[in-house]
Design an enzyme around this catalytic site. Structure first.
Site, PDB file in Angstrom:
ATOM      1  N   SER A 136     133.205   7.722  -4.795  1.00 37.16           N
ATOM      2  CA  SER A 136     132.340   8.467  -3.998  1.00 37.16           C
ATOM      3  C   SER A 136     131.628   8.970  -4.974  1.00 37.16           C
ATOM      4  CB  SER A 136     132.992   9.529  -4.170  1.00 37.16           C
ATOM      5  OG  SER A 136     134.048   9.870  -3.738  1.00 37.16           O
ATOM      6  N   HIS A 364     144.408  10.285  -0.446  1.00 41.29           N
ATOM      7  CA  HIS A 364     145.028   9.637  -1.641  1.00 41.29           C
ATOM      8  C   HIS A 364     146.577   9.273  -2.129  1.00 41.29           C
ATOM      9  CE1 HIS A 364     141.177   6.943  -2.251  1.00 41.29           C
ATOM     10  NE2 HIS A 364     140.432   8.651  -2.826  1.00 41.29           N
ATOM     11  N   ASP A 401     131.236  10.281   2.700  1.00 37.23           N
ATOM     12  CA  ASP A 401     131.062   9.987   1.789  1.00 37.23           C
ATOM     13  C   ASP A 401     132.000   8.361   2.491  1.00 37.23           C
ATOM     14  OD1 ASP A 401     133.085  10.617   0.541  1.00 37.23           O
ATOM     15  OD2 ASP A 401     133.167  10.852  -0.982  1.00 37.23           O
TER      16      ASP A 401
HETATM   17 ZN   LIG Z   1     138.651   9.020  -3.425  1.00 34.18          ZN
END
Ligand SMILES: [Zn+2]
Ligand SMILES: *[C@@H]1O[C@H](CO)[C@@H](O)[C@H](O)[C@H]1NC(C)=O
Ligand SMILES: *[C@@H]1O[C@H](CO)[C@@H](O)[C@H](O)[C@H]1NC(C)=O
Length: 521
Positions: A136, A364, A401
């Site tokens: 990111s 995640h 992103d």
């Molecule tokens: Zn991440």
């Protein structure tokens, strides 16, 4: 009766044609029946209606008509809003739209997220200078500052290696964001996020650092550098040229602003070692103007009418997931609305960055349910922004992103629970529609077989979806991500473009920055 038979026949043909190889696979026969026996459980679009040519032709004609009516908007963009869904991959969109649709009682697939109805779409290539798959930080440098850089670095060129303080002290390596470019044209500016305001994505608006982890002085020290040489991100937010001039800063991360000796409004200790109280410093700096510091939802919703600057820090660390919000936590849509109301008071327009930052965190952890729910909350914020602005003078760009490794797989029947089971695999065990290439959802039984997910509570918001390779934190993906745009010059967001072109196009449309702009013509 005849119609029913036809429907079954059509479905059977689709199943066979959609599965190359399955028909000659004798072992696969049983699993195929298994899938076919899953009944349409969720009411919604009438199946009879969908099984007519008329239905689809009408739908297609409406879309065609809509496209024919779309006129390119070549106005100057007075306002620009960049929405960033962190880790919002394209499979995340497909799954989130089904999730939202199913919550509304539909089959789900036909649903659109708010921004999926924007007239222009492109793809963004997300690789960074030194990596195939972005983090990111380097990606924020691309979509905010307009250049690609090294993984883990923010607001510095590729000449600065990750985490090296010394080369990052050379100011000629620093780059500024479209936030700064907009300030230089007297525009109001702001940032809103559900992460700490010092986290990688929002930092791209105002910071130049060789290491995204340098969020406060203690972090710089722990990582072996001197915060006096290389200033931490929170310090830059309050004292840097761009940070100082932001009208709106909303999100989490109070701890990075407060000394260890101070306990905040919610009982959490500060994180700073230098004894500096950056919230007080911010208030002191803003003593001559209408500025407010807020820490809870009520105060944000009841800001004085005349507020020109707001610092809102709603958690010590990241904001809670939308599913876990308490009464003191504003939603992303509420923060976005508060931001727009302050920014709209400027005469020369504004630039606003809004991040749905925790889609990424949920992925995640392979907590797909939360990732989809966060995506819907993000979509709600965009809908609110669209309602509060006018597409004649406001360019809204929605992007991500980087991707993640979640896939939407199998041949689940129409309207099948998007959080549910897709079918039976060759090992006779069920597999889920959503699964990850790697991550903490990896589970193997003692007998070496895959974990049987039949009795798992996959609706649990904390459920970790299955992952192929074991990793404590699931990784990002290197696929392209979508760009969705509406408003002035939104039509320039088309085709496959490099991620770092995103702010250059916004700058062109709003006449800011050093590149060519509409106002030069
Ligand atoms: Zn991440
Ligand atoms: C600073 O960086 C620029 C560009 O990378 C370089 O040309 C210059 O020599 C550097 N200055 C110092 C003092 O290292
Ligand atoms: C998986 O679990 C379900 C529910 O307990 C059970 O019915 C099924 O037989 C199991 N499958 C296998 C292959 O063990």
């Amino acid at each position: 009766m005849l119609i029913k038979t036809l429907v079954i026949a059509v479905v059977a043909i689709q199943l066979v044609s959609a599965r190359p190889g399955v028909e000659n696979n004798q072992d696969g026969d049983e699993s195929m029946h298994e899938v076919r026996r899953i009944k349409r459980k969720i009411p919604g679009v009438s199946p009879d209606e969908e099984n007519t040519a008329e239905f689809w032709r009408k739908k297609a004609q409406l879309i065609l008509n809509d496209k024919l009516q779309t006129k390119e908007n070549t106005n100057r963009a007075k306002n620009v809003i960049l929405f960033l869904g962190d880790g919002m991959s394209i499979p995340t969109l497909a799954a989130a739209r089904a999730y939202e649709g199913q919550k509304k009682g539909q089959t789900g697939e036909e649903n659109y997220l708010s921004f999926e109805e924007f007239p222009y779409t492109g793809l963004s290539k997300t690789y960074c200078v030194d990596t195939q798959v972005a983090d990111s930080a380097c990606s924020a440098t691309a979509y905010l500052c307009g250049i690609k850089a090294n993984m883990g670095t923010i607001g510095v060129t590729g000449s600065v290696p990750y985490s090296e303080c010394e080369p990052s002290k050379n100011e000629s390596t620093h780059v500024t964001s479209i936030g700064r470019w907009s300030q230089l044209k007297n525009k109001r500016t702001g940032l809103v996020t559900t992460t700490r305001v010092t986290h990688a994505s929002p930092s791209g608006v105002y910071a130049s650092v060789a290491d995204r982890e340098w969020e406060c002085d203690t972090d710089v020290k722990i990582l072996g550098d001197d915060p006096k040489e290389c200033n931490d991100i929170a310090y830059q937010l309050v004292n840097g040229e761009t940070g100082k001039n932001l009208n709106v800063i909303l999100g989490g991360g109070r701890g990075k602003f407060l000394p260890k000796t101070i306990v905040d409004e919610e009982g959490q200790k500060g994180k700073r070692s230098d004894g500096v109280n950056l919230i007080e410093d911010w208030l002191e700096q803003k003593s001559g103007v209408n500025a407010e510091y807020v820490w809870k939802r009520d105060d944000l919703l009841n800001l004085p009418e005349e507020t020109d600057y707001v610092l809102g820090l709603f958690e010590s660390s990241h904001c809670n997931y939308d599913m876990d919000r308490t009464k003191d936590d504003p939603s992303l849509a509420e923060m976005t609305e508060a931001a727009i109301k302050i920014l709209q008071k400027g005469d020369d327009g504004f630039f606003l960055f809004v991040e749905g930052g925790r889609i990424d965190h949920a992925h995640h952890d392979t907590k797909a349910h939360k990732a989809l729910d966060e995506t819907v909350a993000f979509s709600d914020a965009i809908r609110r922004a669209k309602e509060l602005t006018n597409s004649e003078d406001t360019l809204i760009v929605v992007t991500s992103d980087h991707a993640h490794t979640m896939s939407v797989n199998g041949y689940p029947t129409r309207g099948n629970d998007i959080l549910g089971i897709s079918g039976i695999a060759d090992d006779q065990l069920p597999y889920s529609t959503l699964s990850y290439a790697n991550g903490p959802g990896y589970r193997k039984e003692e007998d070496g077989k895959r974990h049987n997910i039949s009795e798992d509570n996959m609706q649990d918001k904390e459920y970790k979806f299955p992952s192929l390779a074991p990793l404590s934190s699931e990784t990002h993906g290197g696929d392209d991500v979508g760009i969705f745009a509406t408003g002035p010059w939104a039509h320039l967001y088309r085709g496959v473009i490099e991620q770092n072109a995103i702010p250059h196009i916004m700058a062109y449309a709003s006449c800011v920055g050093d590149g060519v702009t509409l106002c030069d013509q």
